[in-house]
Design an enzyme around this catalytic site. Structure first.
Site, PDB file in Angstrom:
ATOM      1  N   GLY A 105       0.938  -1.402  -0.037  1.00  0.00           N
ATOM      2  CA  GLY A 105       0.050  -0.003   0.012  1.00  0.00           C
ATOM      3  C   GLY A 105       0.764   1.353  -0.055  1.00  0.00           C
ATOM      4  CB  SER A 106       0.068   4.546   1.342  1.00  0.00           C
ATOM      5  OG  SER A 106      -1.023   4.756   0.724  1.00  0.00           O
ATOM      6  CB  THR A 107       4.617   1.769   3.240  1.00  0.00           C
ATOM      7  OG1 THR A 107       4.340   0.330   2.979  1.00  0.00           O
ATOM      8  CG2 THR A 107       4.019   1.891   4.677  1.00  0.00           C
TER       9      THR A 107
END
Length: 570
Positions: free
Chosen positions: A282-284
């Site tokens: 995801g956003s990491t």
């Protein structure tokens, strides 16, 4: 006289036969019968090697070898009418199956049968005090884990056969185990060792010990924190990694739920999720896209983007985590607010091949090589295998998968000024005399420029502000940089991202102006409370990072954080 002479003649003839047979036995065939007698008396005994210890970075034992006894039977000595007595005495005392004990002590033409391994010395003394016929003990060793479940996923266990069954115990089994020796001793008719009898021996070779980079106390804090949060959020599982960005050393690898290797048969799983579990970050993962567009797409932290809450390509709609009116964000603001749409817009300034090259350069799609068995390289397909819209979710960390150590290494690379130092877990080996041999230095390579890494580091500080997604990651007195992740889990039932839950994560480093430590937290499928990374994972990051900073005696930050422009109008 004739009868007497005849009788004497017969007696003389018989005695001559006896004498001849005696001469035959004692001279002509003496070697044969001596060898048979020796074979009956001599019994082989295995001399197990002392297995090497596994310790933390300070030499504290995580896995150790202690003295134990094997209970051995000589079936030829145990009379049939005594077998049930032996079974009745030993089976309950040693928690053995009575049928198995009876079978072994009844073995025909056998003088040596193992009944039990790894018996504690005090318990072995109780067995010998029973004075059972044909029962004796032999020296051996038993594996113990003095910290119970601490780092069990990393260390693993030794099984009943004396071989490593999981973790480093399995991966390093040949080095840890050493080489067994043997001894042949004379056994008396009652099954006891003849002290002054013939003795042949090949000494065992002790195994090498292993010193890890883990810090026991920090590992305990990380494990305690993730176990608590897994319970609080109802998550399926969770992991915490603490890493030194400049050396690549892994200081803690904690996972929950865990198990006690002293009682490994009670565990449902023995794996190490930090390397064996692949998940969509995801956003990491947006940090990699940020690095690529800043180096190859002309994007700067203050580059403006007009960001709606959704965007459509072909027949697929991509959206942000929550509805919002169109916003004018800087690229730093895109990262701070974790906008999927903003990241997609920025990623259009580079080619799919460039994005893929940076994903590979940061370590995706390849094993970390830290030495744990069963490591997954994750899934990162080359652009030639991407569908028409794959490049967009890949830009914000979906449609690809990684393991937790791979993801932690990404943030360690940014924290280390753009130089990737390969993650490493094994500090070196220890010989039987305590001599330490350091492991080879980890590989290093520059992934992004120092300036790009510095700019991304400053942008990641914006994530932990009140305007960012992770104010709960703040630590009083320290500048903190990091990134939240809230990834949808693919549902194989529909081939979509609906109904399978979320992966909540946070990865970051501190102090942000002089990064010393990286901490990454991953929670799989939290079901209680918020499933967002800033709410579920960031508090664990804060608690573990605080403990790590204290443990390494890293002083508070002395500088002021940079001003991060979130909106274009700022």
């Amino acid at each position: 006289m004739k009868r007497l002479n005849g009788t004497l003649l017969v007696v003389a003839f018989v005695l001559s036969l006896f004498a001849g047979r005696l001469v035959q036995l004692q001279t002509i065939e003496s070697g044969k019968y001596t060898a048979q007698a020796r074979k009956q008396r001599l019994q082989p005994i295995e001399l197990p090697a002392v297995r090497g210890d596994i310790t933390d970075a300070q030499g504290n034992p995580l896995a150790m070898t202690v003295e134990a006894k094997a209970i051995v039977a000589d079936p030829s000595v145990i009379k049939p009418e005594k077998r049930q007595q032996v079974v009745a005495a030993l089976a309950p005392m040693l928690s053995l199956d009575p049928a198995t004990v009876l079978k072994r002590i009844s073995a025909p033409d056998s003088r040596f049968e193992y009944l039990a391994h790894g018996v504690r010395p005090d318990q072995a003394r109780l067995v010998m005090n029973l004075d059972l016929p044909g029962i004796r003990t032999e020296q051996e060793y038993r594996r113990e884990y003095p910290n119970d479940s601490l780092a069990a996923g990393v260390i693993g266990f030794v099984n009943a056969e004396g071989e490593g069954g999981a973790g480093l115990e399995s991966a390093l089994n040949s080095s840890l185990a050493g080489r067994d020796g043997w001894q042949r001793v004379e056994i008396s008719t009652n099954g006891q060792h003849i002290p002054m009898g013939e003795d042949q021996k090949k000494p065992p070779v002790p195994g090498k010990g292993v010193r890890l980079t883990l810090m026991r106390d920090l590992q305990f804090k990380a494990q305690q924190a993730i176990e608590k949060q897994v319970r609080a959020t109802g998550a399926r599982s969770g992991t915490v990694i603490v890493m030194e960005p400049r050396t690549g050393r892994l200081l803690a690898l904690a996972s929950a739920p865990g198990y006690n290797p002293n009682e490994y048969t009670k565990a449902k799983s023995w794996g190490s999720p930090v390397v064996q579990e692949a998940y969509e970050p995801g956003s990491t993962g947006k940090v990699i896209t940020a690095a690529a567009v800043m180096e190859k797409g002309g994007v700067r932290p203050d580059t403006p983007f007009h960001v709606p809450d959704r965007v459509k390509f072909y027949d697929t709609v991509f959206h942000d985590s929550h509805p919002h009116p169109p916003e004018d964000l800087t690229f730093a603001g895109v990262l701070a607010t974790s906008s999927n749409v903003g990241t997609i817009l920025a990623s259009q300034r580079i080619s799919p091949e460039t994005l893929y090259a940076y994903e590979r350069a940061f370590g995706f799609g390849q094993k970390t090589g830290i030495g744990l068995p069963g490591e997954t390289p994750g899934v990162l397909r080359p652009p030639s295998q991407w569908s028409g819209t794959d490049r967009y979710p890949i830009a914000f960390g979906q449609t690809l998968s990684v393991n937790a150590v791979q993801m932690a290494s990404v943030y360690a690379t940014i924290a280390n000024g753009g130089v990737r130092v390969a993650p490493n877990l094994i500090a070196g080996s220890v010989d039987e005399n305590g001599g330490f041999t350091a492991a080879s230095a980890p590989a290093q390579r520059r992934v992004v420029s120092a300036e790009t890494a510095r700019q991304i580091r400053d942008m990641l500080e914006g994530v932990t502000t009140k305007e960012g997604t992770a104010p709960l990651a703040q630590i009083p007195g320290y500048r903190v940089a990091g990134k939240t992740g809230t990834a949808e889990i693919a549902n194989p039932a529909c081939g979509c991202y609906r109904g399978a839950g979320f992966t909540a994560s946070f990865a970051g480093f501190a102090p942000a102006d002089d990064p010393q430590l990286v901490v990454q937290v991953v929670l799989q499928r939290p079901t209680k409370g918020s499933h967002f990374g800033g709410d579920a994972a960031a508090p664990v990051f804060r608690d573990v990072m605080e403990a790590a900073l204290a443990a390494r005696k890293i002083p508070p930050t002395g500088s002021r954080p940079p001003k991060v422009r979130i909106h274009v109008r700022d």
